[in-house]
Design a protein around this motif. Structure first.
Motif, short mmCIF file in Angstrom:
data_model
loop_
_atom_site.label_atom_id
_atom_site.label_comp_id
_atom_site.label_asym_id
_atom_site.label_seq_id
_atom_site.Cartn_x
_atom_site.Cartn_y
_atom_site.Cartn_z
N LEU A 135 1.05 40.44 10.16
CA LEU A 135 1.08 39.66 8.92
C LEU A 135 0.66 38.21 9.19
O LEU A 135 1.21 37.28 8.61
N LEU A 166 2.37 37.50 -3.56
CA LEU A 166 2.66 38.93 -3.40
C LEU A 166 3.92 39.41 -4.12
O LEU A 166 4.07 40.60 -4.36
N THR A 208 6.20 34.88 -0.92
CA THR A 208 5.22 35.05 0.15
C THR A 208 3.80 35.13 -0.45
O THR A 208 3.60 35.77 -1.48
N ASP A 238 -1.70 36.51 8.26
CA ASP A 238 -2.23 35.75 7.12
C ASP A 238 -1.18 35.55 6.02
O ASP A 238 -1.51 35.13 4.92
N HIS A 239 0.07 35.86 6.32
CA HIS A 239 1.12 35.70 5.33
C HIS A 239 1.89 34.40 5.54
O HIS A 239 2.21 34.04 6.67
N LYS A 296 -0.45 35.72 0.57
CA LYS A 296 -1.42 36.20 1.56
C LYS A 296 -2.62 35.27 1.46
O LYS A 296 -3.16 35.05 0.37
#
Lengths: 125, 525, 446
Positions: free
Chosen positions: C418, C375, C384, C420-421, C386
């Motif tokens: 978040l 990202l 980071t 799925d981060h 996803k």
């Protein structure tokens, strides 16, 4: 001729007309030791009698300076910023802290005269 | 001579340093410039290969000033810091009797244990399944602290004693807020003899501090506390044993009175080392008490930290302990790290006071210390600490004055400067003369309620022979002071790496970092 | 007991010299009914061997960073620390000394603190630094309190890129002290606009760079906006190695810079002890928290160092002190100074380039994995991604394969949506094999 008055916290106020010059006494600077920093109020600040108006620091102590009378700060001794030792060398003269425009001259009557202060000091030792 | 800034770095002409050498060194004592004065900008003590070419993704925020920090090769680095170390006094070189600081032996087993990769080389946020041993250790340490203090819960997160105070006082404030009394209970009572951290902590979170007087026997009297208690009082912060080295004998009555008035009892546990295994704070009515692991449980002071300050909490406060919370489920351990999950478990954490979960490195050392001593050894350590302090007190009492009369002390012996009157020697002078005799001075001018205070804490680590020499040396000094040999004191120290330092100059014109010398070409412009 | 020198004969001789019959005669102040009759209910003493066995057993249940492919960051970082560092901090004269209250016999500690302050001020691009704080998060809390003192205001604005633990520390302190905080929502791509929020009530704005998600932020515009409203900009970092490569906060107009110094000289230690760095401009020095070491001369005119400006501190100012802090993080600051000395500008900037290059390699490899989106528009050694599914279970599955893959955002920010981060860091310790192992394992579980 200026009238000098004293507080129990060892501040003096030298009155000339409606303005008083405030500093600490020779006894106070001796107790404090080498003065290393003086924090002064800003000009224009209004202070109540007994309110914290400045801070004087030695290496191992910090003491508040209380306004001996109510009024408005009309001048401060900026020279102390670079030469705080002046407070030790000449507390009654060049080592002054601030000038206050006195709001109520009757408050001066509650302070000590030179003679009263001298006998007050005698009770402290 | 190596000093590029023209400051004198050699011994002066007066005093016993006057024997001149070409280098300024004096045999084993080496002059050591600042690393910036011997380092070079292109020098480095690490071998790192330049990475293969790449396109930076720094969003254009590239450092352009060359940083400007000189480096040293490895041998130069080693020599620089070893030489610096040789200018330090340490427990490993002699008795370090700083009252209230508890400078006891630091076992090297504890250092070795803290460096096991399983403790030192684990990340605070790696999956909890991969750090079960670490969480288990924290859980066991908590159990030991609970048993030793008789308290139901411990917040392990505070990073030092003052930080523990802050956490304990925040738990108290949270409990007051929960009771709906935040607007009225705004005052914290603190005895004048307290550590400065107590009033500073209370003020930091919005309390007003009101002093409690001590009586002439050095103790806080329950009647004086009762006179101050009212609906405005949030808590009392009381050190026990207190900073005069005395056990507050009214402590149970004070706790009862404080609780009856709806307030909380915070105990400063800095001196817990005097009573481990002898009496438990939980049996005295304490609501919160921090434990300086670096004092009582011997994690090294390291020249001023790091410390660790777990705070034990009573039933009234336990629910407010900060995040993260440590949970045991069967044989596995888990950290509860969010307010929501904590609330779901009936807890009401007041918040968080630090990233992650506390001073793990200190936990390992303290736990190794506790395991080594065991219940019997810790009790013996406290008894020996008290014995040693009283042995010093007994050895000096005919020459030096005790502010509260000739009676037993706990782990530290307190003298005032009454006996120095008329000698022209001050507490400071006396302390500096101890340096020339090869001792670290005691704590001076603290507690503030005793004039010219000298607070001596030998700890249990000192042998009888060590104490005998210390007492004999102080007796010799005391007699010299009384005999008028003032120079031995006012000129001291004469044999240390430095004579007395000009603290006034340092404070008037603060120089707080090294500044590269101006090149001559620029200076001439 | 091996740590206690007295024999029983010593003890009875000493009691006799004191004039006490028994040890409990010296505990006279303790209420008799509260004295414990028996030892507490804990095991008895143990030998070195026994203690080492117990603690060794506990240590063996953990997975050390250096034994696996390791990509965990988010506030603490795995770096190689030269052997010299640990040797020097274990010198008796450093390890077993106290706060330098007697400067004549503590010049070793004082001089390295002066060197530490110089290094921190130089790295951050600021005028002056203190002798360290407990860690980055507490330094951040103290910075906000200091800004309130300087501005005589009490509202802090926290960027959505600030480490959640740091933000929680500030929120907790502020809540307790009745100060105000505005905390912005999680800002994964450094897209927030703080400037319009700064008003004449604002004491300070707190912005982290590289931020929690790894993005680099240009602070200049925020600094200008702060100064126009009489507010201070507090810049935060958690990865100090980044300062070897990126523009220092001081050069972007920050008024106070705080950060975590663990990466240089200090082990991961499961979260502590670490070393908080704190730097500011000269004009605010008397409002700083913590210890300060200054240069002076001794009675013979020789250069020496002392603790100075102590009147700010609790032992003198008591309830009017700038902070309640008493210790610093002495030995950890020594570790920092020794490692920084070994690096020098040359070593630090190269170390930073290696970190950045390794992170770029990792990002590029991950970008090629199905179900992974990188990202960050910019980053230093951390970024980071996803994932196509919640990150926490993925991290657990990889841990079971002995790969420590990073920090799921949900662990620190559970309500941010978040889940799925995932935040990954790559430092100089990672090899090509480590990265390949991560990518291969990710492909299996995604």
């Amino acid at each position: 001729m200026a009238d000098i008055r004293y507080t129990k916290d060892h501040e003096y106020i030298r009155v000339e007309g409606d303005t008083g010059t405030v500093g600490i006494t020779s006894y106070a600077q001796e107790q404090l030791g080498d003065v290393v920093f003086v924090e002064l109020p800003s000009v224009g600040k209004k202070v109540d009698q007994g309110a914290e108006a400045a801070v004087v620091e030695s290496v191992k102590a910090a003491s508040e300076i209380y306004a001996p009378v109510a009024g408005e700060v009309v001048a401060v001794n900026d020279a102390l910023e670079s030469a705080p030792g002046t407070v030790n060398e000449d507390p009654a003269g060049a080592g002054w802290f601030m000038k206050i425009k006195i709001a109520d001259a009757s408050q001066l009557n509650g302070l000590m005269s030179e003679a009263d202060y001298t006998s007050y000091l005698a009770t402290l030792s | 001579m190596l000093n590029r800034q023209g400051r004198p770095s050699q011994a002066g002409d007066s005093g016993l340093h006057s024997i001149k050498t070409f280098t300024g060194n004096r045999a084993l004592e080496q002059v050591e410039p600042l690393l910036f004065e011997i380092g070079r900008l292109e020098a480095t003590g690490v071998d790192l290969d330049e990475p293969a070419a790449f396109t930076p993704r720094l969003g254009g925020l590239v450092r352009k000033d060359g940083i400007g920090l000189p480096g040293l090769s490895e041998p130069e680095t080693m020599r620089h810091f070893v030489r610096l170390s040789q200018k330090n006094y340490a427990i490993d070189t002699g008795i370090f009797p700083l009252g209230s600081c508890t400078m006891k032996h630091n076992p090297r087993l504890n250092e070795a244990m803290a460096r096991l990769p399983g403790f030192a080389d684990i990340h605070p946020l790696q999956p909890q399944s991969t750090v079960q041993g670490a969480l288990d250790l924290i859980a066991q340490l908590k159990d030991w602290l609970k048993e030793l203090t008789g308290m139901p819960d411990v917040d392990m997160t505070p990073k030092a004693g003052a930080h523990g105070e802050l956490s304990g006082m925040m738990a108290i404030k949270a409990a007051i807020i929960a009771k709906g009394e935040a607007a009225t209970r705004t005052v914290v009572l603190v005895p004048e003899s307290a550590h400065g951290t107590n009033p500073a902590t209370a003020a930091l979170i919005g309390f007003t501090v009101k002093p409690v007087p001590a009586r002439e026997n050095g103790l806080v009297h329950v009647d004086d506390v009762k006179a101050l208690l009212g609906p405005d009082i949030a808590a009392i912060m009381l050190t026990n044993p207190n900073t005069c080295g005395l056990f507050e004998k009214d402590i149970v009555a004070i706790a009862d009175a404080v609780h009856a008035a709806g307030a909380f009892f915070y105990c400063d546990g800095a001196n817990f080392n005097a009573i481990v295994g002898k009496v438990r704070p939980g049996d005295l009515g304490v609501d919160a008490m921090h434990i300086n692991l670096h004092k009582t449980f011997s994690t090294p002071h390291g020249g001023g930290g790091p410390g660790a300050g777990p705070v034990v909490l009573s039933d009234r406060l336990a629910a407010f302990a900060p995040l993260p919370l440590l949970e045991k489920n069967g044989n596995s351990f888990a950290l509860c790290e969010s307010e929501k999950t904590a609330e779901a478990r009936g807890a009401h954490p007041y918040g968080r006071i630090t990233a992650f979960q506390g001073q793990m490195g200190m936990f390992v050392r303290a736990f190794a210390y506790m395991l080594s001593h065991g219940a019997d050894g810790m009790r013996q350590a406290s008894e020996d600490a008290v014995l040693n302090a009283n042995y010093i007190r007994a050895g000096l009492r005919d020459l030096m004055s005790q502010p509260f009369g000739d009676k037993p002390c706990m782990h530290e012996a307190l003298f005032d400067d009454q006996w120095l009157k008329e000698t022209g020697v001050t507490t400071l002078d006396f302390a500096k003369a101890m340096i020339d005799e090869g001792f670290h001075p005691m704590t001076m001018y603290f507690p503030l309620v005793v004039h010219g205070a000298m607070l001596i804490e030998p700890t249990e680590s000192e042998s009888k022979a060590s104490l005998d020499l210390f007492v004999a040396a102080l007796r010799d000094l005391a007699m010299a002071a009384k005999a008028g040999d003032t120079e031995r004191f006012t000129q001291a120290p004469r044999l240390a790496p430095r004579r007395r330092l000009d603290e006034t100059l340092a404070a008037r014109k603060p120089v707080l970092k090294w500044v590269p010398p101006t090149p001559l070409s620029e200076a001439a412009e | 007991m091996r740590y206690l020198p007295h024999t029983d004969t010593d003890r009875s001789d000493m009691l006799a010299a004191i004039g006490a019959g028994a040890i409990d005669d010296l505990f006279t102040g303790v209420p008799a009914e509260k004295m414990l009759k028996d030892p507490v209910n804990l095991p008895r003493r143990k030998s070195e061997l026994e203690v080492a066995r117990i603690l060794g057993g506990l240590a063996a249940k953990n997975i050390p960073a250096s034994t696996v492919p390791f990509f965990v960051g988010a506030g603490a970082y795995k770096h190689h620390v030269p052997a010299t560092v640990d040797h020097l901090i274990q010198r008796s004269e450093f390890l077993t000394s106290y706060t330098p209250y007697q400067p004549e016999i503590a010049q070793g500690t004082l001089q390295y603190l002066f060197e530490f302050q110089t290094q921190v001020a130089t790295l951050t691009g600021m005028d002056v630094a203190n002798a360290s704080m407990y860690d980055g998060s507490t330094a951040c809390g103290e910075a906000v309190l200091m800004a309130h003192r300087v501005t005589k205001r009490n509202k802090a604005i926290l960027s959505g890129g600030l480490h959640p633990h740091y933000a929680e520390v500030v929120e907790t302190l502020s809540h307790m002290a009745n100060d105000r905080v505005t905390r912005l929502p999680a800002d994964v791509k450094a897209a927030e606009d703080i400037v319009p929020l700064i008003d004449s009530d604002t004491s300070c704005v707190v912005v982290q760079t590289p931020d929690f998600f790894g993005n680099l932020r240009n602070l200049k515009a925020i600094a200008d906006a702060c100064h126009a409203k009489g507010a201070l900009l507090i810049a935060v970092f958690t990865e100090v190695v980044s300062l070897g490569l990126i523009t220092p906060p001081g050069a972007m107009g920050a008024d106070i810079v705080v950060g975590e110094g663990q990466s240089i000289g200090n082990a991961l230690n499961f979260g502590g002890p670490y070393v908080g760095l704190f730097a500011t401009k000269s004009q605010y020095v008397r409002q700083m928290p913590g210890r300060l070491c200054g240069e002076t001369v001794d009675a013979e005119g020789r250069r020496g160092f002392v603790l100075t400006l102590s009147t700010r501190e609790q032992h003198i100012r008591r309830d009017k002190a700038t902070s309640n802090i008493c210790t610093n993080s002495g030995l950890c600051s020594l570790a920092f100074t020794v490692h920084m000395t070994l690096l020098g500008s040359e070593g630090l900037s190269r170390l930073a380039r290696i970190n950045h290059a390794n992170a770029i390699k990792l990002a590029d490899m991950l970008a090629g994995v199905k179900g992974v989106d990188v990202l960050n528009p910019s980053f230093f050694n951390e970024f980071t991604v996803k994932l196509n599914k919640p990150a926490a279970p993925v991290v657990e599955k990889l841990a079971a394969k002995k790969i420590l893959a990073g920090v799921p955002v949900s662990r620190l920010w559970p309500d941010a949506g978040l889940d799925d981060h995932l935040i990954l860091a790559s430092t100089e310790v990672n090899t090509d094999d480590d990265r390949a192992a991560l990518v291969a394992a990710l492909k299996e579980v995604l």
